[in-house]
Design a protein around this motif. Structure first.
Motif, short mmCIF file in Angstrom:
data_model
loop_
_atom_site.label_atom_id
_atom_site.label_comp_id
_atom_site.label_asym_id
_atom_site.label_seq_id
_atom_site.Cartn_x
_atom_site.Cartn_y
_atom_site.Cartn_z
N CYS A 1 0.82 -1.21 0.00
CA CYS A 1 0.00 0.00 0.00
C CYS A 1 0.85 1.25 0.00
O CYS A 1 0.56 2.21 -0.72
N LEU A 2 1.90 1.26 0.80
CA LEU A 2 2.77 2.43 0.83
C LEU A 2 3.39 2.68 -0.54
O LEU A 2 3.41 3.80 -1.04
N ILE A 3 3.89 1.59 -1.12
CA ILE A 3 4.53 1.73 -2.43
C ILE A 3 3.53 2.25 -3.46
O ILE A 3 3.80 3.19 -4.21
N LEU A 4 2.35 1.63 -3.47
CA LEU A 4 1.36 2.06 -4.47
C LEU A 4 0.93 3.50 -4.23
O LEU A 4 0.66 4.24 -5.17
N PHE A 5 0.89 3.91 -2.95
CA PHE A 5 0.51 5.28 -2.67
C PHE A 5 1.47 6.24 -3.35
O PHE A 5 1.06 7.19 -4.03
N PHE A 6 2.75 5.96 -3.21
CA PHE A 6 3.75 6.84 -3.84
C PHE A 6 3.56 6.91 -5.35
O PHE A 6 3.68 7.97 -5.95
N PHE A 7 3.24 5.76 -5.95
CA PHE A 7 3.18 5.78 -7.40
C PHE A 7 1.84 6.24 -7.94
O PHE A 7 1.75 6.72 -9.06
N VAL A 8 0.80 6.09 -7.16
CA VAL A 8 -0.52 6.42 -7.69
C VAL A 8 -0.96 7.83 -7.32
O VAL A 8 -1.68 8.48 -8.07
N PHE A 9 -0.52 8.32 -6.13
CA PHE A 9 -1.01 9.63 -5.71
C PHE A 9 -0.78 10.74 -6.73
O PHE A 9 -1.68 11.53 -6.99
N PRO A 10 0.41 10.85 -7.33
CA PRO A 10 0.58 11.94 -8.30
C PRO A 10 -0.43 11.89 -9.44
O PRO A 10 -0.84 12.93 -9.95
N VAL A 11 -0.81 10.69 -9.84
CA VAL A 11 -1.81 10.59 -10.91
C VAL A 11 -3.16 11.06 -10.39
O VAL A 11 -3.91 11.76 -11.08
N TYR A 12 -3.46 10.67 -9.16
CA TYR A 12 -4.69 11.17 -8.54
C TYR A 12 -4.67 12.69 -8.48
O TYR A 12 -5.66 13.35 -8.80
N TRP A 13 -3.50 13.25 -8.11
CA TRP A 13 -3.38 14.70 -8.00
C TRP A 13 -3.65 15.36 -9.34
O TRP A 13 -4.34 16.38 -9.43
N LEU A 14 -3.12 14.76 -10.40
CA LEU A 14 -3.36 15.29 -11.74
C LEU A 14 -4.84 15.31 -12.04
O LEU A 14 -5.40 16.29 -12.51
N GLY A 15 -5.50 14.18 -11.74
CA GLY A 15 -6.92 14.09 -12.02
C GLY A 15 -7.72 15.11 -11.22
O GLY A 15 -8.59 15.79 -11.75
N ILE A 16 -7.38 15.24 -9.95
CA ILE A 16 -8.18 16.13 -9.12
C ILE A 16 -7.94 17.59 -9.51
O ILE A 16 -8.86 18.41 -9.47
N CYS A 17 -6.73 17.90 -9.93
CA CYS A 17 -6.46 19.28 -10.34
C CYS A 17 -7.21 19.63 -11.61
O CYS A 17 -7.56 20.79 -11.83
N SER A 18 -7.44 18.62 -12.45
CA SER A 18 -8.13 18.92 -13.70
C SER A 18 -9.59 19.28 -13.46
O SER A 18 -10.25 19.82 -14.33
N LEU A 19 -10.07 18.98 -12.26
CA LEU A 19 -11.48 19.25 -11.97
C LEU A 19 -11.68 20.51 -11.15
O LEU A 19 -12.79 20.80 -10.76
N LYS A 20 -10.61 21.25 -10.89
CA LYS A 20 -10.74 22.39 -10.00
C LYS A 20 -11.09 23.66 -10.74
O LYS A 20 -10.69 23.87 -11.88
N PHE A 21 -11.81 24.54 -10.05
CA PHE A 21 -12.05 25.87 -10.57
C PHE A 21 -10.75 26.66 -10.54
O PHE A 21 -9.85 26.38 -9.80
N ARG A 22 -10.72 27.70 -11.35
CA ARG A 22 -9.49 28.47 -11.51
C ARG A 22 -8.93 28.94 -10.18
O ARG A 22 -7.74 28.86 -9.93
N LYS A 23 -9.78 29.41 -9.29
CA LYS A 23 -9.23 29.96 -8.07
C LYS A 23 -8.72 28.88 -7.13
O LYS A 23 -8.01 29.16 -6.17
N ASP A 24 -9.07 27.62 -7.44
CA ASP A 24 -8.57 26.54 -6.59
C ASP A 24 -7.33 25.89 -7.13
O ASP A 24 -6.80 24.96 -6.52
N TRP A 25 -6.90 26.32 -8.32
CA TRP A 25 -5.77 25.66 -8.95
C TRP A 25 -4.57 25.58 -8.03
O TRP A 25 -3.99 24.53 -7.83
N ILE A 26 -4.16 26.74 -7.50
CA ILE A 26 -3.04 26.74 -6.56
C ILE A 26 -3.55 27.33 -5.26
O ILE A 26 -3.86 28.51 -5.20
N THR A 27 -3.69 26.50 -4.27
CA THR A 27 -4.12 27.00 -2.97
C THR A 27 -3.09 26.58 -1.94
O THR A 27 -2.34 25.63 -2.14
#
Lengths: 280, 289
Positions: free
Chosen positions: A22-48
């Protein structure tokens, strides 16, 4: 199998294994999750600050924007170029691989060495002369030129993998067909190709992925008509800053194609990844 | 008697088109590039190109940017490849165990491999963002001050190394995993029967058998990190200044920002020579095993 190194009660062993996985997969999968979640954010939430891991509000406007302004023609260019590269490298590479696998002619090893060594060439070192060459013949910003260059870069891989697959087909099968009267052409099409089809599928997928993701040559050799998807992404950043939500959406779209391709044929993928590196 | 497939010399026909294709399309750039590297040729100046012999190469060696790029590339290779190999080995061991959901885990593991290098660059640029990036957030929550990852040396190098490790360790892991799984069972079994402990079996039997694959992967990664361009281009563009410049990026700048074709060709050739040396080592190693 020689891989259990730690002797512990089985229960604890299993738990530790799961935790580590789980730890290993977290390291490898989280950045992809981050990419996905950022693609769904409103402009003002892009960098908070602090970053929002689970944004309270989501939107598809980034995707809409990219779809409207940037997706075409870059995605169709990428598809055209990647498909062309697959066809060209697969044909040339498989033929050569068969020749290397079955043939016995002078300097076979030298030729193989030469072809494999093309894998070692740094793209940028070759991109500049190609830039000058294509500029002279007015073939810059053209699908064909990118296709040719991608094929050059990729044929070594095709030869490497396909030779392994051809080596696995026992010569006896071909000889049997020969004795029964098949011409070489028929032996190839009726017997050898069907047996090595999985290898071709794997190679085709990897070649497609390679051409799709390729940045250096595409950037150097195109301007506006034949831009591929990775190069087009650069347009979303400017002096004022990068449009993260839109870049993320564009990235997800570009990567989605590969995910779909790879996941639908994953069992071939693992075989292909390991071929050529593992002798056996 | 018709010629048997095994011994056919006529199969040369199969190889020739590919060979001709590659030679024709590669030989020109290679020779052209070599010739140009001996000229002073600046696309932005009206002076016609002039032959200057090895002067470009001398300029190259004295160019602080080139030296910096070379040292950065070497540093990245040392860091990235060693981490990838060690972690790849560990991950291969862990993922080889028989647990439920093995297939799913392996599929998830190769997720980074399926992102384009450019996308990986963007992902990590976001991750390493000073204010809004999860990495700094994580660091701050642990009680440490935030790090300006992409803002200087040596953090920039570490950032790029981390991005590369993220993307390519799964590749190393999968190959090593397959290598371990293709080891013949009999060898391990006979060692166990002879009384070796699990640890000894691993250290003295499995590992040495897998070593050739290990070496091949290591050499492949060395060449790939040396060639690295996409993520560096996206993440730092070599900056600030030249602190994270790599040798590929340097060649790009000289050729396509400063348009000094002579110097760029010399830089390209320096890279080609380095890669050829590594390639020769790779091929010699493959021959020996």
């Amino acid at each position: 199998m020689g891989l259990e190194v730690i002797k512990l009660p089985k229960r604890i062993n299993v738990v530790i294994t799961y935790v580590l996985i789980c730890l290993i997969l977290f390291f490898f999968v989280f950045p992809v999750y981050w990419l996905g979640i950022c693609s769904l954010k409103f402009r003002k939430d892009w960098i908070t600050s602090p970053p929002q891991y689970l944004p309270p509000r989501v939107t598809l406007e980034n995707y809409a924007y990219v779809y409207k302004w940037y997706l075409f023609p870059s995605i169709s260019n990428s598809i055209i170029i990647a498909s062309g590269t697959v066809v060209l490298s697969l044909i040339l590479g498989s033929m050569a691989a068969y020749g290397f696998s079955r043939g016995r002619f002078k300097r076979k090893d030298n030729m193989m060495l030469f072809i494999l060594s093309t894998r070692m060439m740094p793209p940028i070192a070759v991109a500049l002369p190609f830039f000058l060459l294509f500029k002279t013949v007015h073939l810059l910003d053209n699908h064909i030129s990118v296709m040719l260059v991608h094929s050059i870069a990729n044929i070594a891989f095709v030869v490497w993998v396909m030779k392994g697959f051809f080596d696995e087909v026992p010569v006896e099968i071909e000889e049997a067909a020969f004795i029964d009267g098949c011409s070489r052409f028929r032996t190839l099409t009726r017997i050898v190709f069907p047996l090595t089809a999985p290898g071709m599928v794997v190679t085709a997928i990897f070649t497609f992925i390679f051409s799709w993701s390729e940045f250096c040559f595409a950037y150097v050799l195109t301007r506006s008509r034949a831009t591929t998807l990775p190069v087009q992404m650069l347009a979303l950043q400017s002096i004022r800053g990068a449009e993260w939500g839109r870049i993320s959406a564009f990235s997800i779209m570009g990567v989605a194609v590969i995910f779909v391709l790879a996941l639908s044929l994953q069992k071939y993928l693992v075989r292909g990844l390991t071929f050529g590196a593992v002798k056996g | 008697m018709r010629e048997m497939p095994r011994y056919s010399k006529r199969l040369l026909i199969f190889v020739l088109p590919t060979l001709v294709f590659l030679v024709a399309l590669l030989i020109f750039p290679l020779i052209y590039s070599l010739v140009v590297s001996f000229f002073r040729w600046d696309l932005t100046s009206p002076r016609p190109p002039g032959f200057i012999g090895f002067r470009n190469y001398l300029t190259l060696i004295q160019d602080s940017a080139f030296v910096r790029g070379l040292s950065n590339s070497v540093l990245m290779i040392l860091l990235a490849v060693s981490i990838e190999l060690v972690c790849g080995l560990g991950i291969a061991l862990i993922f080889s165990k028989e647990v439920k959901g093995k297939g799913l885990f392996r599929t998830l593991l190769i997720l980074p491999l399926m992102t384009l290098p450019v996308v990986s660059g963007y992902i990590w640029r976001m991750m390493f963002h000073y204010d809004g990036g999860p990495v700094n957030d994580f660091i701050v929550r642990l009680g440490f001050p935030p790090v300006g990852w992409l803002l200087g040396y040596p953090q920039g190098i570490f950032a790029i190394v981390i991005a590369d490790v993220w993307q390519w360790t799964p590749f190393v892991a999968m190959i090593l995993l397959a290598a371990f799984q293709s080891l013949p069972e009999e060898l391990v079994d006979s060692a166990r029967v002879d009384g070796a402990s699990r640890c000894q079996v691993f250290w003295h039997v499995s590992l040495p058998l897998v070593f050739p694959v290990f070496l091949i992967v290591a050499l492949l990664r060395i060449i790939d990190v040396f060639k690295l361009l996409d993520p560096v281009f996206i993440m730092t563009q070599g900056g600030p200044g030249v602190s994270t410049l790599t040798i590929s990026l340097h060649t790009y700048y000289v050729g396509l920002r400063y348009f000094n074709m002579g110097l760029a060709s010399a830089s390209s050739y320096a890279m080609v020579i380095f890669c050829s040396v590594v390639a020769i080592i790779l091929i010699r190693t493959m021959r020996r095993v």
